[in-house]
Design an enzyme around this catalytic site. Structure first.
Site, PDB file in Angstrom:
ATOM      1  CB  SER A  30      -0.969   0.001   1.189  1.00 21.44           C
ATOM      2  OG  SER A  30      -1.876  -1.058   1.052  1.00 21.44           O
ATOM      3  CE  LYS A  79      -8.977  -6.521   4.693  1.00 22.83           C
ATOM      4  NZ  LYS A  79      -9.149  -7.090   3.355  1.00 22.83           N
ATOM      5  CG  ASP A 115     -10.476  -6.054  -0.660  1.00 21.76           C
ATOM      6  OD1 ASP A 115      -9.526  -5.376  -1.091  1.00 21.76           O
ATOM      7  OD2 ASP A 115     -10.463  -6.616   0.452  1.00 21.76           O
ATOM      8  N   GLY A 140     -13.379 -20.332  -2.623  1.00 15.80           N
ATOM      9  CA  GLY A 140     -13.053 -19.743  -1.331  1.00 15.80           C
ATOM     10  C   GLY A 140     -14.252 -18.995  -0.785  1.00 15.80           C
ATOM     11  N   GLY A 142     -13.584 -16.795   2.276  1.00 13.90           N
ATOM     12  CA  GLY A 142     -13.032 -15.910   3.298  1.00 13.90           C
ATOM     13  C   GLY A 142     -13.351 -14.461   2.964  1.00 13.90           C
ATOM     14  CE1 TYR A 231       0.147  -8.768  -3.005  1.00 18.13           C
ATOM     15  CE2 TYR A 231      -2.215  -9.144  -2.924  1.00 18.13           C
ATOM     16  CZ  TYR A 231      -1.057  -8.698  -2.339  1.00 18.13           C
ATOM     17  OH  TYR A 231      -1.091  -8.195  -1.067  1.00 18.13           O
TER      18      TYR A 231
HETATM   19  P1  NAP Z   1      -9.109 -15.875   4.386  1.00 16.41           P
HETATM   20  O1  NAP Z   1     -10.225 -15.028   4.880  1.00 16.41           O
HETATM   21  O2  NAP Z   1      -8.161 -16.497   5.352  1.00 16.41           O
HETATM   22  O3  NAP Z   1      -9.765 -17.053   3.493  1.00 16.41           O
HETATM   23  C1  NAP Z   1      -8.974 -18.087   2.973  1.00 16.41           C
HETATM   24  C2  NAP Z   1      -9.832 -18.999   2.093  1.00 16.41           C
HETATM   25  O4  NAP Z   1      -8.965 -19.983   1.519  1.00 16.41           O
HETATM   26  C3  NAP Z   1     -10.920 -19.777   2.842  1.00 16.41           C
HETATM   27  O5  NAP Z   1     -12.034 -19.921   2.011  1.00 16.41           O
HETATM   28  C4  NAP Z   1     -10.245 -21.128   3.092  1.00 16.41           C
HETATM   29  O6  NAP Z   1     -11.155 -22.198   3.214  1.00 16.41           O
HETATM   30  C5  NAP Z   1      -9.455 -21.299   1.826  1.00 16.41           C
HETATM   31  N1  NAP Z   1      -8.307 -22.177   1.984  1.00 16.41           N
HETATM   32  C6  NAP Z   1      -7.133 -21.879   2.612  1.00 16.41           C
HETATM   33  N2  NAP Z   1      -6.309 -22.942   2.545  1.00 16.41           N
HETATM   34  C7  NAP Z   1      -6.962 -23.914   1.848  1.00 16.41           C
HETATM   35  C8  NAP Z   1      -6.640 -25.234   1.454  1.00 16.41           C
HETATM   36  N3  NAP Z   1      -5.454 -25.770   1.754  1.00 16.41           N
HETATM   37  N4  NAP Z   1      -7.540 -25.937   0.750  1.00 16.41           N
HETATM   38  C9  NAP Z   1      -8.755 -25.389   0.429  1.00 16.41           C
HETATM   39  N5  NAP Z   1      -9.118 -24.144   0.793  1.00 16.41           N
HETATM   40  C10 NAP Z   1      -8.235 -23.425   1.497  1.00 16.41           C
HETATM   41  O7  NAP Z   1      -8.188 -15.068   3.372  1.00 16.41           O
HETATM   42  P2  NAP Z   1      -8.597 -13.817   2.438  1.00 16.41           P
HETATM   43  O8  NAP Z   1      -8.311 -12.554   3.134  1.00 16.41           O
HETATM   44  O9  NAP Z   1      -9.971 -14.065   1.923  1.00 16.41           O
HETATM   45  O10 NAP Z   1      -7.509 -13.931   1.256  1.00 16.41           O
HETATM   46  C11 NAP Z   1      -7.560 -15.013   0.322  1.00 16.41           C
HETATM   47  C12 NAP Z   1      -6.500 -14.779  -0.751  1.00 16.41           C
HETATM   48  O11 NAP Z   1      -6.831 -13.621  -1.511  1.00 16.41           O
HETATM   49  C13 NAP Z   1      -5.090 -14.539  -0.193  1.00 16.41           C
HETATM   50  O12 NAP Z   1      -4.172 -15.204  -1.025  1.00 16.41           O
HETATM   51  C14 NAP Z   1      -4.906 -13.041  -0.305  1.00 16.41           C
HETATM   52  O13 NAP Z   1      -3.545 -12.664  -0.472  1.00 16.41           O
HETATM   53  C15 NAP Z   1      -5.694 -12.749  -1.573  1.00 16.41           C
HETATM   54  N6  NAP Z   1      -6.180 -11.379  -1.653  1.00 16.41           N
HETATM   55  C16 NAP Z   1      -5.827 -10.641  -2.736  1.00 16.41           C
HETATM   56  C17 NAP Z   1      -6.277  -9.351  -2.875  1.00 16.41           C
HETATM   57  C18 NAP Z   1      -5.884  -8.557  -4.089  1.00 16.41           C
HETATM   58  O14 NAP Z   1      -6.063  -7.324  -4.079  1.00 16.41           O
HETATM   59  N7  NAP Z   1      -5.405  -9.206  -5.133  1.00 16.41           N
HETATM   60  C19 NAP Z   1      -7.105  -8.775  -1.879  1.00 16.41           C
HETATM   61  C20 NAP Z   1      -7.451  -9.553  -0.772  1.00 16.41           C
HETATM   62  C21 NAP Z   1      -6.978 -10.863  -0.669  1.00 16.41           C
HETATM   63  P3  NAP Z   1     -11.911 -22.526   4.607  1.00 16.41           P
HETATM   64  O15 NAP Z   1     -13.062 -21.569   4.712  1.00 16.41           O
HETATM   65  O16 NAP Z   1     -12.353 -23.933   4.464  1.00 16.41           O
HETATM   66  O17 NAP Z   1     -10.900 -22.326   5.699  1.00 16.41           O
END
Ligand code: NAP
Length: 283
Positions: A30, A79, A115, A140, A142, A231
């Site tokens: 950021s 958040k 987001d 996913g 999350g 990313y």
């Molecule tokens: P989060 O709230 O921790 O959610 C993680 C998700 O991944 C959950 O649905 C979880 O499933 C699933 N998961 C994790 N490990 C897994 C596995 N081994 N097998 C199957 N499912 C698995 O994380 P988040 O904040 O949503 O972020 C998710 C991703 O998006 C991250 O990589 C983050 O860096 C990326 N992101 C990118 C941006 C961008 O601007 N490009 C913005 C935000 C986030 P369960 O529900 O079953 O635990």
């Protein structure tokens, strides 16, 4: 003309300071993105990162008021816990129960979530893909997935199927898309126009690594757009598999840039230079 150097911020008594809070926050891009945008726009603004301990989000919001910070970006794990300290939320932040950006409106602090809107803006402007009428699969459930599900429905997607390891969370996420949301099955992948990986699978995978993947790549093919929100690395195993199968791969940097740009525009009233921000994000 060369891009502005985001490290060459010139601080004065008049400089408006904004911040990103998180824990850990040292990896955050950021400051790079925002300071590049401020410099490109000739704004006397600077953004710094503050490590804020879990549970101290409310104190960070109080500090924003006390210090008259110009804006606050909010990352994990704050958040949700900043919400109780804000005056108001936007409709999307209310629906998601999560805030990634705080702005002043007069004397009030308003929490927003940029987001999902950032992803949709990035798809439209960077990839020429409009989610309207598309059949979408979100992997996913999350925080990132929920913001994407909400934004796809808001953008007029025809169908938003959510696939997640934990089914209960998929149900909660799918409900955010209202009438077009549902819990999906892996069989939905082959018929999807737009597939978005919002799991953390692929995060930190070495370049050249062939896995892990959040889906069976045999279900991908030409005509599909596959977005990986991960990313880092930029070219994930999923995006390589998508390209190998003839699908169009889209990396997560566009969403990162656009969600930050939406915050900056809200804080300053100035349109952020997306190209400058994208180059800063890639450095
Ligand atoms: P989060 O709230 O921790 O959610 C993680 C998700 O991944 C959950 O649905 C979880 O499933 C699933 N998961 C994790 N490990 C897994 C596995 N081994 N097998 C199957 N499912 C698995 O994380 P988040 O904040 O949503 O972020 C998710 C991703 O998006 C991250 O990589 C983050 O860096 C990326 N992101 C990118 C941006 C961008 O601007 N490009 C913005 C935000 C986030 P369960 O529900 O079953 O635990």
């Amino acid at each position: 003309m060369a891009d502005p150097d985001p490290f060459a911020v010139s601080l004065r008594g008049s400089t408006r300071v904004a911040a990103v809070i998180g824990s850990p926050v040292g990896h955050s891009r950021s400051p790079l993105l925002a300071n590049a945008a401020f410099q490109a726009a000739g704004l006397d603004w600077a953004l710094v990162a503050f490590e804020v301990r879990p549970g101290d989000g409310a104190q960070a919001v109080a500090a924003m008021r006390a210090l008259s910070l110009g804006g606050l970006m909010v990352t994990m794990p704050h958040k949700v816990d900043v919400i109780a300290s804000l005056d108001r939320l936007t409709p999307v932040a209310t629906a998601l129960g999560a805030v990634n950006s705080i702005a002043w409106e007069g004397t009030e602090l308003v929490g927003d979530n940029t987001d999902g809107a950032g992803l949709v803006a990035s798809l439209r402007s960077d990839s020429g893909v409009d989610p309207a009428s598309l059949r979408c699969v979100v992997l996913g459930a999350g925080g990132a997935a929920r913001s994407v599900v909400w934004a796809l429905a808001d953008a007029g997607a025809a169908d938003v199927a959510v696939l997640n390891r934990t089914r209960g969370k998929a149900e909660v996420a799918a409900a955010l898309a209202g009438g077009v949301g549902r819990v999906g099955l892996s069989g939905d992948l082959a018929g999807a126009d737009l597939i978005i990986n919002a799991t953390s699978i692929g995060m930190g995978a070495d370049i050249g690594d062939s896995g892990p993947l959040p889906l069976d790549p045999a279900l991908l093919g030409p005509g599909q757009v596959v977005v990986d929100l991960v990313y880092s690395p930029r070219h994930t195993p999923l995006l390589r598999a998508a390209a190998d199968r003839g699908a169009t791969p889209v990396d997560g940097l566009g969403m990162l840039v656009h969600q930050a740009a939406l915050s900056i525009q809200r804080w300053t009233g100035v349109t952020a230079d997306l190209a400058v921000m994208a180059r800063a994000a890639r450095d």
